[in-house]
Every structure is written in structure tokens, then in C-alpha cells.
Scaffold this motif. Structure first.
Motif, PDB file in Angstrom:
ATOM      1  N   MET A 402      72.132 -14.120  60.604  1.00 53.28           N
ATOM      2  CA  MET A 402      71.042 -13.919  61.559  1.00 53.28           C
ATOM      3  C   MET A 402      71.269 -14.747  62.815  1.00 53.28           C
ATOM      4  N   GLU A 403      70.711 -14.261  63.919  1.00 56.55           N
ATOM      5  CA  GLU A 403      70.836 -14.967  65.205  1.00 56.55           C
ATOM      6  C   GLU A 403      69.865 -16.142  65.296  1.00 56.55           C
ATOM      7  N   GLY A 404      68.571 -15.882  65.068  1.00 59.02           N
ATOM      8  CA  GLY A 404      67.576 -16.936  65.218  1.00 59.02           C
ATOM      9  C   GLY A 404      67.090 -17.457  63.873  1.00 59.02           C
ATOM     10  N   THR A 405      66.144 -18.403  63.961  1.00 61.83           N
ATOM     11  CA  THR A 405      65.600 -18.977  62.727  1.00 61.83           C
ATOM     12  C   THR A 405      64.457 -18.121  62.199  1.00 61.83           C
ATOM     13  N   LYS A 406      64.117 -18.380  60.952  1.00 64.83           N
ATOM     14  CA  LYS A 406      63.084 -17.607  60.277  1.00 64.83           C
ATOM     15  C   LYS A 406      62.266 -18.559  59.399  1.00 64.83           C
ATOM     16  N   LYS A 407      60.974 -18.305  59.300  1.00 68.82           N
ATOM     17  CA  LYS A 407      60.159 -19.101  58.387  1.00 68.82           C
ATOM     18  C   LYS A 407      60.646 -18.882  56.960  1.00 68.82           C
ATOM     19  N   LEU A 408      60.836 -19.971  56.227  1.00 65.65           N
ATOM     20  CA  LEU A 408      61.319 -19.843  54.856  1.00 65.65           C
ATOM     21  C   LEU A 408      60.328 -19.056  54.000  1.00 65.65           C
ATOM     22  N   LYS A 409      59.029 -19.207  54.283  1.00 65.89           N
ATOM     23  CA  LYS A 409      58.006 -18.444  53.564  1.00 65.89           C
ATOM     24  C   LYS A 409      58.234 -16.943  53.740  1.00 65.89           C
ATOM     25  N   ASP A 410      58.536 -16.515  54.993  1.00 65.92           N
ATOM     26  CA  ASP A 410      58.795 -15.090  55.247  1.00 65.92           C
ATOM     27  C   ASP A 410      60.074 -14.630  54.560  1.00 65.92           C
ATOM     28  N   PHE A 411      61.075 -15.527  54.531  1.00 68.41           N
ATOM     29  CA  PHE A 411      62.331 -15.208  53.850  1.00 68.41           C
ATOM     30  C   PHE A 411      62.069 -14.961  52.366  1.00 68.41           C
ATOM     31  N   PHE A 412      61.252 -15.821  51.749  1.00 69.66           N
ATOM     32  CA  PHE A 412      60.912 -15.639  50.340  1.00 69.66           C
ATOM     33  C   PHE A 412      60.198 -14.305  50.112  1.00 69.66           C
ATOM     34  N   ILE A 413      59.270 -13.975  50.988  1.00 69.03           N
ATOM     35  CA  ILE A 413      58.518 -12.718  50.849  1.00 69.03           C
ATOM     36  C   ILE A 413      59.460 -11.524  50.980  1.00 69.03           C
ATOM     37  N   ASP A 414      60.342 -11.570  51.986  1.00 70.43           N
ATOM     38  CA  ASP A 414      61.284 -10.461  52.206  1.00 70.43           C
ATOM     39  C   ASP A 414      62.213 -10.269  51.010  1.00 70.43           C
ATOM     40  N   ASN A 415      62.532 -11.369  50.324  1.00 72.63           N
ATOM     41  CA  ASN A 415      63.449 -11.299  49.181  1.00 72.63           C
ATOM     42  C   ASN A 415      62.716 -11.205  47.847  1.00 72.63           C
ATOM     43  N   LYS A 416      61.382 -10.929  47.935  1.00 72.75           N
ATOM     44  CA  LYS A 416      60.539 -10.702  46.746  1.00 72.75           C
ATOM     45  C   LYS A 416      60.618 -11.865  45.756  1.00 72.75           C
ATOM     46  N   ILE A 417      60.575 -13.071  46.279  1.00 71.72           N
ATOM     47  CA  ILE A 417      60.571 -14.266  45.434  1.00 71.72           C
ATOM     48  C   ILE A 417      59.121 -14.672  45.222  1.00 71.72           C
ATOM     49  N   PRO A 418      58.630 -14.634  43.982  1.00 75.57           N
ATOM     50  CA  PRO A 418      57.213 -14.897  43.717  1.00 75.57           C
ATOM     51  C   PRO A 418      56.761 -16.269  44.201  1.00 75.57           C
ATOM     52  N   LYS A 419      55.544 -16.323  44.656  1.00 76.91           N
ATOM     53  CA  LYS A 419      54.957 -17.566  45.158  1.00 76.91           C
ATOM     54  C   LYS A 419      54.990 -18.658  44.101  1.00 76.91           C
ATOM     55  N   SER A 420      54.799 -18.250  42.832  1.00 72.90           N
ATOM     56  CA  SER A 420      54.683 -19.227  41.746  1.00 72.90           C
ATOM     57  C   SER A 420      55.962 -20.020  41.502  1.00 72.90           C
ATOM     58  N   ILE A 421      57.123 -19.497  41.932  1.00 77.84           N
ATOM     59  CA  ILE A 421      58.378 -20.210  41.646  1.00 77.84           C
ATOM     60  C   ILE A 421      59.058 -20.749  42.913  1.00 77.84           C
ATOM     61  N   ARG A 422      58.419 -20.567  44.069  1.00 80.58           N
ATOM     62  CA  ARG A 422      59.082 -20.973  45.325  1.00 80.58           C
ATOM     63  C   ARG A 422      59.340 -22.465  45.389  1.00 80.58           C
TER      64      ARG A 422
END
Length: 461
Positions: A402-422
Motif C-alpha cells: 500500500m502507498e499510505g497508512t491505514k488504521k489497524l482497526k480498519d485493517f482488522f475489519i477488512d481481513n475479517k479478524i474478530p474483535k474478540s481476538i484482536r
């Protein structure tokens, strides 16, 4: 002796006993358990049984409880049978577990019976539930809004261990037998107190129903429970056939169901599979009601890819896209490790992982994509301190490619990583730069480019 023959027919009907069984007999001292003990003693030679008398003092009724224990011990001695007794402070147990008095007492009894079973290397535990108990149980569960399974009532045999030979025998028959044969028993004074629902049903509601509505209400309720039990047994066989296909994984800490397969089932079967899943995960269904399962069903059919529901006893049910996860409540554990030089191996004890570091020379044919749990980074991009920690709100990084930075929270959501294990996913930082979301993706700024002199290899396992 006709009544004993009737009990024998029940035993044979449900295959409760086998030749040579050692049987722990739960004896409270009340009419039902006293009759049960005398009946099994009469049938002892027919089945070549070894009997052990077991009595639990719940420490609820003080002196009365102690007298009952002595009564049962004396009876066991007169019958020349081994006697096992234990006292459990049920009021204290109730307080510590947050359960009702009846539930705490029941849990204590079954634990005691199982301990006695193991101590004497026995095969069965015989309990004195009778036909009237069965009718009362069905009526109580109907009042509470139980589902089909609850209305099956008390099973004649459970887990191949707990047997109820008197389940088809009326209370009046038992009491008549004891009178005719001048066999003494004791009466629990709390049975006359209309504090618990069972006592209210037994002492108030059932007599009204028998007198004003249907004298045969007890037999009708028993007959209904038998019909429902047969249907339940058939449906449970179907569930056992379906379950391996729907349960896609089962570990020590969780059980996972495929939501798509689950939704293909008719609603009633969905509930049964869910019940089976919770039971398989937790070992039993204590404090799990039909209403809890209905709540899970609503979550399944509702919108949203990530949802969770808290069930009793710390059980969490999570909807994660196409998976339904059943797990225990996890207490969040924060961790933070900082190093002023490259460490050799670090144990992240909070999450049960280890991380090792190795500096290696550049190789022309180094495979950089061999394992998601191994990362290769440009040694020249390292800044100290090297830090390993949990995810924090506001974290940003630049995912590789990727060119720019991204919120890690958004990265987790995009990669379907459940909130409970983040927060269980460790992050590797070079100073304040997130270099690697460990096991998932490295940062674009530390990736190996062209031919650096040295490469940092980091492995998590």
C-alpha cells in the motif's frame, strides 16, 4: 411383592441393570429412596447386584439433617450394606456459585454420587424419582415455558449411569407398600413448605387439577412426556448424523459451527444443533434454557457479520461472518515488551507464544513468502527500542503493497479478524513504527527491497 415386580418390569423395559452391576443407591431417608433400597435388595440375587448406600447431608436443616443421616446409616447397617456419607454446605455453595438452593443442592448430590461411583468402582447410580415426580416436573417445565426437550421430563436412564427404577411407580403405591410392610422412613419437613415451585405444584396445583379438571392428570402428563421422549430420541439421532458436517472445528477453548450449513436446516433442527454444540463444548446444559438458544437464533438471522452473545457460566457465542464460535469468556491481558538490542528469543506468556529473532545475510534465492508466521525485514530499517505489545485504538501502519497508512482497526475489519481476538495478536514495533502485525502482514516500509546486506528474520510460534 406385586409392586416389586412392577419395578422389575420398568428396569427391564429400559435396560437399566446388567448382571453383576455394582449400584450406588442414593438414599435420603424419605419414602421413595427407602422403598428403592428395599426393592433393589429384593432384586439383588436376580441381577447379581452389589449395593452401596449413599447419603448426602446438604447442611440446610441443621439437626434434622443429622438425624436423617444417622437413620440411613442405621438402615444400611441392618441390611448389611456398605454406607457412604458426606456433608456439603449447600448454602455456602449457593452463595459462591450464584445458583439457586435447589440447583446448588442438585450439583452437590450428583458430584457426590459420581465420586462414590468411582470410589467403589460401580457402574450405576439408582435414584428414587417416581411417577408423580415425573408429572410434577413436566407441569413445572410447562409453567416455565420449556421447549420440547424439557417437556420430555425426567429420563428413566441418563448417560448410561443414572437409573430411576421407580419412574413408573406412583407415590401412593410406594407409601402403601411401606405401611403394609412396616418399613420406616423419614419425612423432609421442607416438603411441606410452599417456598419452592415443586412444593407449590405438588401441594397446591396438582390436587386442584386432579379434583376439578382431570383425576387422571398424572398419567396423562406421564404419557405426554413418553411420547415427546420417543420423538426426541429420533430427532437426536438425526442431530448426531448432521453434527460432524456442521461442526467444522473443535479445540480446547472453542467450538466452531458453519453458519451456512446451519441455516440450511429447518428452525427446530437449528435449535437442536445449537443445543448439542453448547453441550459438547461445556459438557452439560446447566443454566442454559430454551430462551438462551432462541437468542442465539435471533443473532444468527439478524444483520451484521460480527455479533456476540453472553450465555450463563461465562460462555460466549460469536457470529463471525460464516462461522459461529462458542467459547469461554476471555479476560483481556495486556502485555508490553521493550528491548534496546535485538533479543534472541522472547516468550509472550500472556498469550502462550514465543518469538525468535535471527540476523541472516542476504541470499539471492531467499523465499520471503514461505510461512505467514515468519517475517523477513530490512535490517537497515530497524530503530530501537524493539517493542512487542497489544493492539491499541488509533494504531496505524502501512500494509505491504500500500502507498499510505491505514488504521489497524480498519485493517482488522477488512481481513475479517474478530474483535474478540484482536488484542491477542501481537504487534512488532521498531521504535513507534508498527513493523509487523505478527502472523498477518508486515509494514511496507520495512520490507526487503533489492539486496540489503543483512535481513532480520522474525518467527512467532
Amino acid at each position: 411383592m406385586m409392586l416389586i415386580s412392577k419395578v422389575r418390569r420398568t428396569i427391564e423395559k429400559y435396560s437399566m441393570l446388567e448382571q453383576g452391576d455394582k449400584v450406588v443407591v442414593g438414599v435420603s431417608g424419605g419414602p421413595d429412596s427407602v422403598f428403592l433400597l428395599h426393592t433393589l435388595k429384593e432384586l439383588r440375587e436376580d441381577f447379581n447386584l452389589t449395593l452401596i448406600v449413599a447419603h448426602l447431608d446438604h447442611c440446610i436443616r441443621g439437626v434434622e439433617s443429622k438425624m436423617e443421616c444417622r437413620f440411613v446409616e442405621d438402615m444400611a447397617n441392618r441390611l448389611h450394606l456398605p454406607f457412604e456419607a458426606k456433608s456439603v454446605d449447600v448454602p455456602a455453595l449457593k452463595k459462591s456459585e450464584g445458583a439457586s438452593t435447589q440447583q446448588a443442592a442438585r450439583d452437590a448430590r450428583y458430584e457426590f454420587f459420581m465420586d462414590t461411583l468411582k470410589k467403589f468402582n460401580a457402574q450405576k447410580v439408582a435414584l428414587g424419582h417416581n411417577a408423580d415426580d415425573q408429572a410434577e416436573t413436566v407441569l413445572m417445565r410447562l409453567i416455565r415455558g420449556a421447549g420440547n426437550k424439557g417437556l420430555c421430563g425426567i429420563p428413566p436412564i441418563r448417560d448410561g449411569i443414572f437409573i430411576r427404577p421407580l419412574i413408573e411407580t406412583r407415590r401412593s403405591e410406594i407409601e402403601g407398600f411401606l405401611r403394609e410392610n412396616r418399613i420406616e422412613s423419614v419425612i423432609d419437613s421442607s416438603n411441606r413448605e410452599n417456598v419452592y415451585l415443586r412444593n407449590k405444584v405438588r401441594n397446591n396445583l396438582m390436587p386442584i387439577l386432579m379434583k376439578e379438571y382431570n383425576p387422571g392428570i398424572v398419567q396423562n402428563l406421564i404419557h405426554t412426556s413418553e411420547i415427546l421422549r420417543k420423538e426426541d430420541e429420533f430427532l437426536e439421532k438425526l442431530v448426531l448424523e448432521l453434527f460432524p458436517r456442521i461442526c467444522v472445528s473443535r479445540g480446547k477453548g472453542s467450538l466452531t459451527l458453519n453458519i451456512l450449513y446451519l441455516k440450511d436446516l429447518e428452525g427446530a433442527m437449528q435449535v437442536r444443533v445449537l443445543r448439542k454444540a453448547v453441550e459438547s463444548f461445556s459438557g452439560d446444559l446447566k443454566r442454559i434454557s430454551f430462551k438462551h438458544l432462541e437468542s442465539v437464533m435471533k443473532m444468527l438471522s439478524g444483520e451484521g457479520a460480527n455479533k456476540s452473545l453472553n450465555l450463563p457460566r461465562g460462555i460466549i457465542v460469536e457470529k463471525r461472518y460464516t462461522e459461529l464460535i462458542i467459547r469461554r469468556e476471555i479476560k483481556e491481558t495486556l502485555f508490553y515488551y521493550s528491548f534496546s538490542e535485538i533479543p534472541h528469543c522472547v516468550r509472550l506468556k500472556e498469550i502462550g507464544k514465543e518469538v525468535d529473532f535471527k540476523v541472516i545475510p542476504q541470499k539471492k534465492h531467499l523465499n520471503l513468502n514461505v510461512d505467514p508466521n515468519v517475517a523477513f525485514m530490512d535490517y537497515g530499517q530497524i530503530k530501537f527500542p524493539i517493542v512487542m505489545r497489544n493492539f491499541r485504538e488509533g494504531d496505524r501502519f502501512q500494509p505491504m503493497g500500500m502507498e499510505g497508512t491505514k488504521k489497524l482497526k480498519d485493517f482488522f475489519i477488512d481481513n475479517k479478524i474478530p474483535k474478540s481476538i484482536r488484542r491477542e495478536i501481537p504487534l512488532l514495533l521498531f521504535d513507534n513504527l508498527i513493523a509487523w502485525v505478527m502472523g498477518i502482514r508486515i509494514d511496507n516500509r520495512v520490507m526487503v527491497r533489492e539486496c540489503p546486506a543483512e535481513i532480520l528474520q522474525v518467527r512467532i510460534f
